[in-house]
Design an enzyme around this catalytic site. Structure first.
Site, PDB file in Angstrom:
ATOM      1  N   HIS A 209       0.810  -1.218   0.000  1.00  0.00           N
ATOM      2  CA  HIS A 209       0.000   0.000   0.000  1.00  0.00           C
ATOM      3  C   HIS A 209       0.848   1.275   0.000  1.00  0.00           C
ATOM      4  O   HIS A 209       0.327   2.357  -0.222  1.00  0.00           O
ATOM      5  CB  HIS A 209      -0.983  -0.005   1.172  1.00  0.00           C
ATOM      6  N   HIS A 446      -2.168 -13.141  -2.333  1.00  0.00           N
ATOM      7  CA  HIS A 446      -3.590 -13.433  -2.113  1.00  0.00           C
ATOM      8  C   HIS A 446      -3.787 -14.910  -1.767  1.00  0.00           C
ATOM      9  O   HIS A 446      -4.783 -15.280  -1.163  1.00  0.00           O
ATOM     10  CB  HIS A 446      -4.414 -13.041  -3.350  1.00  0.00           C
TER      11      HIS A 446
END
Ligand code: HEM
Ligand SMILES: [Ca+2]
Length: 690
Positions: A209, A446
């Protein structure tokens, strides 16, 4: 071969004028539809809770007004480019090289461009807030609100902006959901890593991020665009829509459509002609922008205004934001603020944000005592510089070795030197984020996401497991018992194993991502695959070639085929794809056999190593640089290199002891040690005489 058609200057002028007028008309038409969709109750107005609300928050446009100005202009430049190519019958390169067109473009399109090159102050010691002026030759390189980078020709079907939708053999590519079901469904028993803690996944997302934030297109006044709730002929009119087809008899999804909205196009410098590429709202540099934000206004919002401190509550929790980014369920709930709006996403991520803000304030307090003559600004900037250096050190020395094997770490020069400074700066290195990284490779974790977020008490027993889909954007989990829950989530992160790195993805995000009360949800893997197609990211084989690896010609595990896949995986791939050239990068990469000592295969290793090498070599403010003005002294660098993630946890959580490698499970090789026995950064090296 083709003969280039000659066209007069006057005709070119007319072509451009007409193309531009048409593109502007199309934009106006799109906006009219957007408004109509809100009026008709299809699109969910900003602030309301549609089923894609969470996804909308995750791919939020941080600066709605600015992003809209940039993306509208970007859209018009891309459409105009496309029309010029069609009308002239020339190639894109020919159009871009034609001096008449370039000249006319400057007059008609670029005259009022909202994106100009920033002016730089060469003598500042600190990074800008948005990452501009890091590269003094190319000041907007890697800055927030610039475009993501292509490494090779795009894979758009029209070469300009139409998503990759067809097989090289004709007919449609398989639906992303079909691929997800066949290749990535976790069958029976969840498998765990025997070495890595959940913290690897969570710290990875926190770091990711810092470098990437791709917004998706919004509708009228920020509404969430709904692509599944209109008849196909209406949906087809909406350029932002690319809904995902769900196969019949899907075990989870009973509706044949999953909402999907395209990413916001980014504007080229000076509004230049060109193809579509997505915007990146984050600064590409590892500059801790997820903590401090990406413009000075945001920095000021997050700062307390005295002593160089960041805002924090009396309980040591992140401050409230006025933005409704979360779901408030309990009395006293509030949405937390940080440099990145995804902070409330899951409790584990909030833990990471919080301990770094606490660490900032801890260091700032010591620095202000050592240098009583420093003002708020100096203490803030100097502390930000140290926190960022620490973060860079942790990424390259703790996180990356859990992703890349020793060979890749060494070949790409990713380890830091054990001690002292090192200067690898090269201003020719491109630091902006490669789309193969953001759109596929860096999404491999993920597969690491568990179905739960859990709390573990001081005796190390699990006291609560929440389904991950119950925790999305809910700060109540952290705000529980005066913020003590933060320690419990951190204990879970550091003592429990993360999911095994394989091609299987747990149902929490593959079937139940962002589930709402009505039971509607998303499949993260389908989103990943569709995202890459939508962005014209070339498929697997192209990346193999770029990385110097042989591409596959047949569905065969031997020479000339898929040499980095096992025969059973090759067989599965052959049941979904018609041709090896169709294989999506995410799936092709995630199903490769891992390299020895690594969770991933060669193609993802190459992309991830390249990106992190660029972020190291191309960063003028890299923490190991012994540079005048911007650098630390060698003695200061040695202090920074003493820091470990475990130390930051010790200092900012209620932990009496922790294993020294916080990302690895405690073990004989990684024993728990007392917090007060850990070496820590000595800020005396930052004392300057008044
Ligand atoms: C709590 C666990 C996580 C959830 C629920 C989650 C969810 C998501 C979602 C919804 C997207 C946007 C998908 C789209 O393109 O439409 C996304 C993008 C992405 N994710 Fe994750 N993710 C998680 C963890 C991670 C981790 C651990 C990493 C890497 C270390 C990661 C890397 C990425 C990257 C690189 C993107 C692209 C971001 C962008 O372009 O803005 N994610 N994720
Ligand atoms: Ca950044």
């Amino acid at each position: 071969s083709r003969e280039k058609r000659q066209i007069s200057q006057a005709v070119i002028r007319a072509y451009l004028k007409q193309a531009l007028a048409e593109a502007n008309q199309e934009l106006a038409h799109m906006k009219a539809i957007d408004k109509m969709m809100v009026d008709q109750g299809v699109d969910a107005p900003a602030g309301s809770r549609s089923y894609s609300w969470h996804l909308g928050r995750f791919l939020y446009t941080k600066d709605e007004k600015m992003v809209r100005i940039l993306s509208d202009k970007a859209w018009v430049t891309v459409r105009t480019t496309k029309k010029l190519v069609e009308r002239t019958g020339w190639t894109l390169a020919e159009v871009q090289a034609n001096p008449y067109i370039v000249n006319e473009w400057r007059l008609q399109v670029a005259a009022s461009c909202p994106f100009m090159e920033p002016k730089c102050n060469v003598y500042t010691r600190y990074r800008t807030a948005d990452g501009s002026c890091n590269n003094l030759m190319d000041p907007s390189l890697g800055a927030a609100l610039t475009r993501q980078r292509r490494m090779m020709d795009n894979a758009y079907e029209d070469g300009i902006d139409a998503p990759r939708m067809h097989s090289v053999l004709g007919g449609y590519l398989p639906s992303p959901r079909v691929i997800s079901n066949v290749m990535h469904k976790s069958d029976c028993c969840p498998q765990f890593s025997d070495r890595l803690a959940v913290a690897v996944m969570q710290f990875g997302q926190f770091i990711e991020h810092d470098v990437i934030s791709t917004p998706m297109i919004t509708g009228y006044e920020g509404a969430d665009i709904q692509c599944c709730d209109t008849p196909p002929h209406v949906t087809a009119q909406r350029a932002a829509c690319l809904p995902i087809a769900i196969p019949p008899n899907d075990e989870r999804f009973k509706i044949n459509c999953m909402n999907f909205v395209r990413a916001t196009p980014g504007l080229k410098k000076n509004c230049d002609m060109g193809i579509r590429s997505p915007l990146n709202q984050a600064s590409a540099y590892l500059d801790s922008s997820q903590i401090y934000g990406t413009d000075t206004k945001e920095q000021h919002r997050l700062r307390s205004g005295f002593g160089g401190l960041m805002n924090i509550t009396v309980l040591g929790l992140l401050p409230a934001t006025s933005n409704d980014h979360c779901i408030k369920e309990m009395n006293g709930d509030y949405c937390m603020d940080s440099g990145d709006f995804r902070v409330n996403h899951v409790p584990g991520l909030t833990v990471m944000h919080t301990i770094f803000v606490r660490e900032h304030n801890r260091l700032a307090t010591t620095l202000s005592l050592l240098n009583v003559h420093w003002d708020d600004e100096t203490i803030f900037q100097e502390t930000r510089k140290i926190i960022n250096a620490v973060q860079q050190h942790l990424v390259y020395n703790e996180l990356l070795p859990t992703i890349l094997n020793h060979e890749y770490m060494t070949r790409y020069g990713l380890y830091s030197k054990a001690q002292g400074c090192e200067d690898v700066y090269d201003m020719n290195v491109q630091t902006d984020i490669m789309m193969g990284f953001s759109g596929a490779a860096m999404r491999f974790p993920h597969t690491r996401i568990p179905n739960v977020q859990a709390m573990v008490d001081k005796q190390f027993s699990r006291r609560m497991d929440a389904h991950i889909f119950d925790t999305f954007d809910k700060p109540k989990f952290i705000l529980q018992n005066m913020g003590q829950a933060l320690n419990d989530f951190a204990r879970w992160l550091t003592t429990f194993p993360q999911m095994k790195d394989d091609r299987f993805v747990e149902s929490g995000v593959r079937d139940f991502l962002f589930m709402d009360e009505s039971g509607r949800s998303f499949d993260l893997i389908s989103l990943n695959i569709q995202r890459a197609r939508e962005q014209g990211i070339p498929p697997y084989n192209e990346w193999r070639k770029l990385c110097g690896l042989p591409p596959a010609n047949y569905f065969y595990a031997g020479h000339g085929g898929l040499v980095d896949h096992t025969p059973d995986v090759v067989h599965l791939l052959s049941t979904v794809y018609k041709h090896c050239d169709d294989i999506d990068l995410f799936t092709g990469g995630l199903t490769e056999t891992p390299l020895p000592g690594s969770p991933i295969g060669p193609v993802f290793s190459c992309i991830i190593a390249t990106q992190f090498a660029n972020l190291k070599q191309g960063d003028r403010f890299w923490y190991e640089r012994d540079a005048p003005i911007t650098g630390f002294t060698p003695a200061q660098v040695d202090q920074i290199k003493k820091t470990k993630l475990s130390l930051i946890m010790c200092k900012n959580l209620d932990f009496p002891f922790i294993q020294s490698q916080a990302l690895l499970l405690p073990s004989k090789q990684n024993p728990r040690v007392r917090c007060d026995s850990m070496p820590e950064i000595d800020l005396d090296f930052w004392k300057v005489s008044a």
